[in-house]
Design an enzyme around this catalytic site. Structure first.
Site, PDB file in Angstrom:
ATOM      1  N   ARG A 143     -57.067  93.139  27.580  1.00 23.29           N
ATOM      2  CA  ARG A 143     -58.069  93.575  26.602  1.00 23.29           C
ATOM      3  C   ARG A 143     -58.458  95.042  26.778  1.00 23.29           C
ATOM      4  O   ARG A 143     -59.170  95.602  25.955  1.00 23.29           O
ATOM      5  CB  ARG A 143     -59.305  92.693  26.693  1.00 23.29           C
ATOM      6  CG  ARG A 143     -58.985  91.234  26.334  1.00 23.29           C
ATOM      7  CD  ARG A 143     -60.211  90.418  26.242  1.00 23.29           C
ATOM      8  NE  ARG A 143     -61.011  90.940  25.132  1.00 23.29           N
ATOM      9  CZ  ARG A 143     -62.160  90.454  24.760  1.00 23.29           C
ATOM     10  NH1 ARG A 143     -62.665  89.429  25.403  1.00 23.29           N
ATOM     11  NH2 ARG A 143     -62.832  90.977  23.754  1.00 23.29           N
ATOM     12  N   CYS A 144     -57.992  95.650  27.858  1.00 21.93           N
ATOM     13  CA  CYS A 144     -58.343  97.040  28.176  1.00 21.93           C
ATOM     14  C   CYS A 144     -57.234  97.990  27.710  1.00 21.93           C
ATOM     15  O   CYS A 144     -56.068  97.838  28.088  1.00 21.93           O
ATOM     16  CB  CYS A 144     -58.552  97.171  29.683  1.00 21.93           C
ATOM     17  SG  CYS A 144     -58.765  98.865  30.256  1.00 21.93           S
ATOM     18  N   LYS A 145     -57.595  98.967  26.916  1.00 21.79           N
ATOM     19  CA  LYS A 145     -56.619  99.919  26.388  1.00 21.79           C
ATOM     20  C   LYS A 145     -55.904 100.684  27.506  1.00 21.79           C
ATOM     21  O   LYS A 145     -54.691 100.845  27.482  1.00 21.79           O
ATOM     22  CB  LYS A 145     -57.310 100.902  25.433  1.00 21.79           C
ATOM     23  CG  LYS A 145     -56.362 101.907  24.832  1.00 21.79           C
ATOM     24  CD  LYS A 145     -57.065 102.876  23.907  1.00 21.79           C
ATOM     25  CE  LYS A 145     -56.040 103.855  23.364  1.00 21.79           C
ATOM     26  NZ  LYS A 145     -56.637 104.989  22.723  1.00 21.79           N
TER      27      LYS A 145
END
Length: 113
Positions: A9-11
């Site tokens: 979920r983390c870019k």
């Protein structure tokens, strides 16, 4: 073998994973929110990073601000807090047998490949 501690979920974590994929090197992905690190594993990562545990904490997370920011925690207590709340662990982290690096910015990962 390289290992990435990854949060899809983390870019920045996704960018780090892409760097590893493009490197052609063998690596393992550990989604640490689904498969949390043990205290011993997290201590080993901190040692490889050659930092103090507080430098691995994501201090902008709501749980940190609400429950821990005002506390004076020892290194051991910080490790336990991150094990209990893996969302607080900075990401991505890439490690090999001897070293580790926090991929912020993701280009830092190139140093360990």
């Amino acid at each position: 073998m390289l290992k990435i501690y990854h949060n899809p979920r983390c870019k920045k974590s996704r960018e780090g994973l892409e760097i590893l994929k493009n490197s052609g090197k063998d690596f393992e992905v550990r989604e640490y929110l689904k498969e949390p690190l043990s205290e011993e594993e997290l201590k080993a990562v901190v040692k490889k990073l050659d930092i103090t545990p507080i430098l691995l904490v994501r201090k902008n997370e709501k749980i940190w601000k609400k429950d821990y920011r005002e506390k004076d925690l020892s290194d051991s207590e910080l490790i336990r807090v991150m094990v209990k709340n893996p969302k607080l662990i900075e990401r991505p982290i890439v490690e090999n047998e001897n070293d580790a690096i926090i991929g912020r910015p993701p280009a830092e990962i190139e140093k360990i490949i």
